[in-house]
Design an enzyme around this catalytic site. Structure first.
Site, PDB file in Angstrom:
ATOM      1  N   ASP A   6       0.902  -1.039   0.170  1.00 37.57           N
ATOM      2  CA  ASP A   6      -0.138   0.078   0.035  1.00 37.57           C
ATOM      3  C   ASP A   6       0.852   1.320   0.032  1.00 37.57           C
ATOM      4  OD1 ASP A   6      -2.228   1.413  -0.027  1.00 37.57           O
ATOM      5  OD2 ASP A   6      -2.904   1.016   2.110  1.00 37.57           O
ATOM      6  N   ASP A  57      -9.175   3.681  -1.902  1.00 35.70           N
ATOM      7  CA  ASP A  57      -9.988   3.884  -0.496  1.00 35.70           C
ATOM      8  C   ASP A  57     -11.443   4.711  -1.328  1.00 35.70           C
ATOM      9  OD1 ASP A  57      -7.587   3.208   0.673  1.00 35.70           O
ATOM     10  OD2 ASP A  57      -7.211   5.107   1.062  1.00 35.70           O
TER      11      ASP A  57
END
Length: 909
Positions: free
Chosen positions: A516, A591
C-alpha cells in the site's frame, strides 16, 4: 514533529469524508500543462529533413528541425512484429540525456523490414508490409499518417501540437534567453517578452519544486478519423468511455494517494497506465505512450473536415462529416516513445500490448477465492474468532488480511509483540484449515536506528535522496520515514531478500503480501507525494514518479518467489501501478466509500484496467470509508463475487461488518453470493490461465466480444467474464428490476439460475429481489464448475467437476477445462497440467486433448447439465443415470465416471 504528524493524520482520517481538491493540482496550476495547453493548433515549427533519412532492416531514422530555435531532433521509426509501429523522438545532441523508461518492456521487440515506396521534396511514403499499410512522412510541417488502402487509420502531429519544450541544458544565461525566446514565440499571447512562471522553479501551496534543468515537457497529438469511442488510461473514477476534455480538465496520469476520491472526474488516482484504445465498428487500435512522468491527456471530438488533417482525409475519402477523435498527450519530461497498435480486432490489440509489456501473472487458485480484510484485526485472538466465524456460518474464504496495526510501531517485516506475539502459531492455525493470510508491507521505512530494515538501507545508501544529496525523508504512518530507491536494482534485490523465511521473522509459506501507499504517499509532501526534485541516482523523481509503485510491486513479488526457491506462485496486491504491473499481481481501486455510486463505479474502473492488461482487479467490498446499509453491503457482495479480485475491506473507524453481523437473512444472502463465486472457480481459473497466455482481459466490456454492435460501445453497468458469462449486477438502491442488454443477433443466453432462454440483441427487463444476481451463460458454451463448496478453495481440490452445457440455436457448444496443482510454477517448468477441449455436437459431448496431458491428476467428473431446448426426452437412451426436467428443458447426467484428464465421449440417443 510528533504533534504535527498527529495533526496530519487526524486531517487525513477525520473531517468531512471527501477529497480536498485543493490538495491536488489542476492543469492551470501545473506550469508545463498550462504552457502546453496554451499552444495553438496549426503552428508547428517542426520540419522533417528528408535528406537525413537512413533506412536499415530494423529502423528508419530521420532528423527533425525546429525552425524557431534550430534545435535538431532524431526521429526513429520501427515496424514491430504483430502490426505495431513504434515512434521515438529525442534530441539529436542533448546537453543532458533525457530519461527513457526501463524495465517496462519485456525483452527486445522483434522488428519487420520497412521499405521506401516513394519520396519527393514534400515527404516520403514507407511500406509497413501488412495489408497494404503505408506510413506517410510529411516534411513541412512534420506529420506522420498511417494508412491502410485508401483509409487513414491514424495521424501524428496533424494539429501541429508536437513539442519538445524545452531542451535540457545547464543554467547559462544565453541558453536561458534562447529557451525563453522560443517559449514566448509559442505562447498564447504571441511574442510578448515576459518572464513565465514555472520555468526554473514552481510553487504549489507551501511546496517549491526546483527545476535545475529548466522546462522539459513534451507533447504530441494524434488524430483518429472515424473514431468516436476511446477507452483506457486508468486510473480514473469515471465511465468506461472517456469523455471529451474541451473546456474542462484533461485526464491526469500521476500516481497519488487521493483521500476518498470523487467520482466522474479526470483527477489522477493511485495508478497510471498510459494506454488508450480507440474503437469503432470496423477497427480497434491502441496508443501506448511510454513515459513515466506526470502526464495529461486531452481528448477532443469533431469531424475530420474541421482540421488540417481532415482536409487531406476529405480529399481521400470524399466526405467532410467523418467523425474524428483527437488526442493530445502532454508529459513533464522524458522522450516521446509511442507504440501504435493497429489491431484490427480487439483481441489483436490485447495481444499486441501483451507482446510489449507482458501478460497478467497467473495467480494461485486461492487468490481467486474470497478475501476478508479490515484495518485492522486487533490481535491473534481476533483473527482466530473471525476465522471461526466463517466456519460457524458456513461461509468459505481463502485469505484473512492484516493491515498496518499488526506491526511493531509501523515497522514493516515485524509483528506487534503484545497483539501478535506468536505469528507462526496463528499462521499454523489458519494453515490447518487450508487457508492463508496477507500482511501489509509498505515502502516507507521508519527512521529509527534500532530498526534493522532502516539501518541496513541507510548503511547500503539505498534511500531516495533530496536535491541536496541527503536521504529524503517525509511523514507517513510510522512518523518520520525514509523512502527506499526502488528504481535501483540493488535496492530491489535487497528488498526481495527480506522476504526469506529466516529474515522475515514469523513468516511462513501461507503468508502473502500487500503493498500500500506506494505512489509513494508522503503526508507532508506536495500533493501528498514526493518532491519532484528528489533524486533517484542521476534522475529526478519527476522523471520516474509513475514507476515507483511498479518497482515496489516487482521487488515484493520477486521476494515471494525467491523465498520458495522459485517453485511457488506469489500473491501480491498493489495500490500504485504502471504499464507492466500486470506481471506482478493484483490491483484494487483504492480507498472507496460505502456509497451506491462507488459500487457502480467499480465496474468501469475494473473494465478500464482489464483493457490495459491488468485483469486481477477488484474494489473494497462494502466500501472502505463510511458504513454501508445492509442492502448496499449485500449488493456489493453480489457484485464483488463476479469481479476478478474479491476482497471485503473497511476503515478502522467503521463498525465491524463481517458477513454474519447484519442478521440471519442478510448473512444467508452474502453466503450465497460467496458460494456462487466458489462454484465458478474452475471457470475463473481457466480465464486467468488464458489471460496469462494471451493477454486477453478476464472481465470484459461487451464491445470486446461484439465489436460491430454499436449498442455495446458505452455500456459499463454490465460485463462479460471471458466470452461466456454475462453479469448485470444490481447497483441501484431499492431496485425492483434491471434492464440488461443481451448482445448477439441470432444468439441465445440462458439465465444461470433458472435456465430460462432469452434471445440476443435485445434489452431484457429482469425483475429482481434481494437474492437476485442477474447472470447469463451464452448459448454455445460449456462452463466448468465445482458444485461442492467447502471452507476454502484448497479444500475443494479433489472434488468433482460439473459441466454446464448451454446449446446454441444450432445445438452445438464448445468450452475448455484447465487443471493444475493450483499454486506452483510446475504448469510452466514441468508442463504439469491438463488442458482439455470440450465439444457438444451431433448429440454427443466429447473431451479431447488440447495442449498437454499430465497423468498426475485423476479427477472424476460426476455431473453434466445440458441447457438446450430439448423437447420431450423421456425416451432418451444413455449408459448413465439421467434426469430430464421438461419445464426448464434441462437434462442432467449423473455420475458418468469420466476422468477429467482422459479422452471420452457421451452420446445421447
Amino acid at each position: 514533529m510528533g504533534l504535527l504528524l498527529g495533526l496530519c493524520i487526524s486531517l487525513l482520517l477525520g473531517g468531512s469524508w471527501a477529497v480536498d481538491r485543493g490538495n491536488f493540482k489542476t492543469c492551470d496550476q501545473s506550469a508545463f500543462c498550462k504552457r502546453q495547453r496554451a499552444l495553438k493548433p496549426g503552428q508547428s515549427p517542426y520540419r522533417a529533413l528528408l535528406d537525413t533519412l537512413e533506412l536499415s532492416d530494423s529502423r528508419l531514422t530521420l532528423q527533425l528541425i525546429n525552425d524557431n530555435n534550430k534545435v535538431h531532433l532524431l526521429l526513429e521509426l520501427y515496424r514491430l512484429q504483430g502490426n505495431i509501429t513504434r515512434v521515438k523522438i529525442n534530441e539529436l545532441k542533448p546537453l543532458k540525456p533525457r530519461y527513457e523508461v526501463p524495465d517496462v518492456l519485456v525483452g527486445d521487440q522483434p522488428t519487420e523490414p520497412l521499405s521506401v515506396l516513394s519520396q519527393d521534396d514534400n515527404g516520403v511514403v514507407l511500406s509497413l508490409g501488412a495489408e497494404s499499410q503505408r506510413l506517410i512522412v510529411s516534411a513541412r510541417p512534420f506529420r506522420l499518417d498511417i494508412m491502410e488502402g485508401p483509409e487513414v487509420l491514424l495521424s501524428l502531429n496533424s494539429r501541429g501540437l508536437f513539442t519538445l519544450f524545452c531542451h535540457l541544458f545547464s543554467l547559462f544565461p544565453l541558453m536561458h534567453q534562447s529557451c525563453h525566446l522560443y517559449l514566448c514565440q509559442q505562447a498564447e499571447d504571441g511574442g510578448k517578452d515576459k518572464e513565465e512562471d514555472g520555468l526554473w522553479e514552481e510553487t504549489f501551496k507551501t511546496h517549491t519544486d526546483s527545476k535545475p534543468n529548466g522546462p522539459t515537457s513534451i507533447s504530441l497529438d494524434f488524430s483518429l478519423p472515424g473514431v468516436e469511442h476511446v477507452y483506457g488510461i486508468p486510473e480514473h473514477a469515471d465511465n468506461l468511455k472517456l469523455k471529451t476534455t474541451d473546456g474542462g480538465e484533461p485526464y491526469r496520469l500521476y500516481n497519488l494517494d487521493v483521500f476518498q476520491y470523487e467520482l466522474y472526474n479526470p483527477m489522477a488516482l493511485y495508478g497510471a497506465v498510459p494506454v488508450m484504445l480507440a474503437h469503432n465498428a470496423q477497427r480497434t487500435m491502441g496508443i501506448f505512450w511510454l513515459n513515466a512522468a506526470e502526464t495529461w491527456v486531452d481528448i477532443s471530438s469533431n469531424t475530420a473536415g474541421k482540421t488540417v488533417f481532415g482536409k487531406m482525409l476529405d480529399f481521400v475519402q470524399g466526405s467532410s462529416e467523418t467523425p474524428q477523435t483527437d488526442v493530445r498527450w502532454i508529459s513533464e519530461s522524458g522522450i516521446i516513445d509511442v507504440f501504435i497498435m493497429l489491431g484490427p480486432k480487439p483481441s489483436d490489440v490485447f495481444s499486441q500490448y501483451a507482446s510489449l509489456t507482458g501478460t497478467q501473472s497467473f495467480p494461485p487458485l486461492a487468490g481467486l477465492g474470497y478475501h476478508q480484510c479490515r484495518w485492522n484485526y486487533n490481535d491473534q485472538d481476533d483473527v482466530k474468532a473471525v476465522d471461526q466465524g466463517f466456519d460457524q456460518h458456513d461461509i468459505p474464504y481463502d485469505f484473512i488480511w492484516l493491515d498496518i496495526e499488526h506491526t511493531d510501531g509501523k515497522r514493516y517485516f515485524t509483528w506487534d509483540p503484545e497483539k501478535f506475539p506468536q505469528p507462526k502459531e496463528m499462521l499454523h492455525g489458519i494453515k490447518d484449515k487450508r487457508r492463508k493470510m496477507v500482511a501489509i508491507v509498505d515502502p516507507h521505512i521508519k527512521v529509527d536506528s534500532g530498526y534493522k530494515i532502516h539501518s541496513e538501507i541507510r548503511a547500503r545508501d539505498l534511500y531516495v535522496k533530496n536535491k541536496d544529496g541527503g536521504d529524503y525523508e517525509g511523514w507517513c504512518w510510522p512518523g518520520n520515514s525514509g523512502y527506499p530507491d526502488f528504481t535501483n536494482p540493488e535496492m530491489r534485490a535487497w528488498w526481495a531478500s527480506m522476504f526469506a523465511y529466516d529474515k522475515y521473522e514469523g513468516s511462513m509459506e501461507n503468508l502473502y503480501t500487500w503493498n500500500d501507499m506506494n505512489e509513494p504517499s508522503v503526508f507532508n509532501g506536495p500533493e501528498v507525494t514526493m518532491y519532484k526534485d528528489a533524486m533517484h541516482g542521476k534522475w529526478e523523481h519527476r522523471d520516474v514518479h509513475n514507476l515507483y509503485g511498479l518497482y515496489v510491486h516487482m521487488a515484493t513479488t520477486d521476494g515471494l518467489i525467491q523465498r520458495s526457491g522459485g517453485t511457488e506462485r506469489p500473491f501480491v496486491l498493489t495500490r500504485a501501478f504502471f504499464a507492466g504491473s500486470q506481471r506482478y499481481g493484483a490491483v484494487w481501486t483504492g480507498d472507496n466509500a460505502a456509497e451506491w455510486d462507488h459500487l457502480k463505479i467499480s465496474i468501469p474502473m475494473c473494465l478500464s484496467l482489464g483493457l490495459v492488461g491488468i485483469s486481477l482487479c477488484g474494489a473494497d467490498v462494502g466500501g472502505f470509508f463510511k458504513s454501508p446499509s445492509a442492502e448496499l453491503l449485500v449488493r456489493w457482495y453480489q457484485t464483488g463475487a463476479y469481479q476478478p479480485f474479491f476482497r471485503a475491506h473497511a476503515h478502522l473507524d467503521t463498525p465491524r461488518r463481517e458477513p454474519w453481523l447484519f442478521g440471519p437473512e442478510n448473512t444467508a444472502l452474502i453466503r450465497d453470493a460467496i458460494r456462487q463465486r466458489y462454484t465458478l472457480l474452475p471457470y475463473w481459473y481457466q480465464q486467468f490461465y488464458q489471460a496469462h497466455k494471451t493477454g486477453q482481459p478476464v472481465m470484459r466490456p461487451l464491445w470486446v466480444e461484439y465489436p460491430k454492435d454499436t449498442a455495446t460501445f458505452t455500456i459499463d453497468d454490465e460485463f462479460l467474464i471471458g466470452q461466456d458469462l454475462l453479469v448485470h449486477p444490481v447497483t441501484e438502491e431499492g431496485a425492483r428490476g434491471v434492464t440488461a442488454y443481451l448482445p448477439g443477433q441470432g444468439e441465445v443466453w440462458y439465465d444461470v439460475h433458472t435456465f430460462q432462454k432469452h434471445n440476443g440483441a435485445q434489452n431484457l427487463y429482469i425483475p429482481v429481489t434481494m437474492s437476485s444476481i442477474p447472470v447469463f451463460q451464452r448459448g454455445g458454451s460449456i462452463v466448468p464448475r465445482k458444485v461442492r463448496v467447502r471452507r476454502s478453495s484448497d479444500c475443494m481440490e479433489n472434488d468433482p467437476y460439473t459441466l454446464y452445457v448451454a446449446l446454441s440455436p444450432q445445438r452445438v457448444a464448445v468450452g475448455e477445462l484447465y487443471i493444475d496443482d493450483g499454486h506452483t510454477f510446475n504448469f510452466q517448468t514441468k508442463k504439469e497440467f491438463i488442458h482439455r477441449s470440450l465439444t457438444f455436437a451431433n448429440n454427443a459431448l466429447a473431451s479431447r486433448f488440447l495442449t498437454h496431458l499430465c497423468s498426475c491428476y485423476f479427477l472424476l467428473m460426476t455431473l453434466f447439465i445440458i441447457l438446450p431446448d430439448m423437447g420431450t426426452r423421456s425416451h432418451l437412451k444413455t449408459s448413465v443415470e439421467f434426469e430430464f426436467e421438461a419445464s426448464m428443458s434441462v437434462l442432467t447426467l449423473r455420475k458418468p465416471g469420466m476422468n477429467a484428464g482422459a479422452d471420452w465421449t457421451v452420446v445421447l440417443q
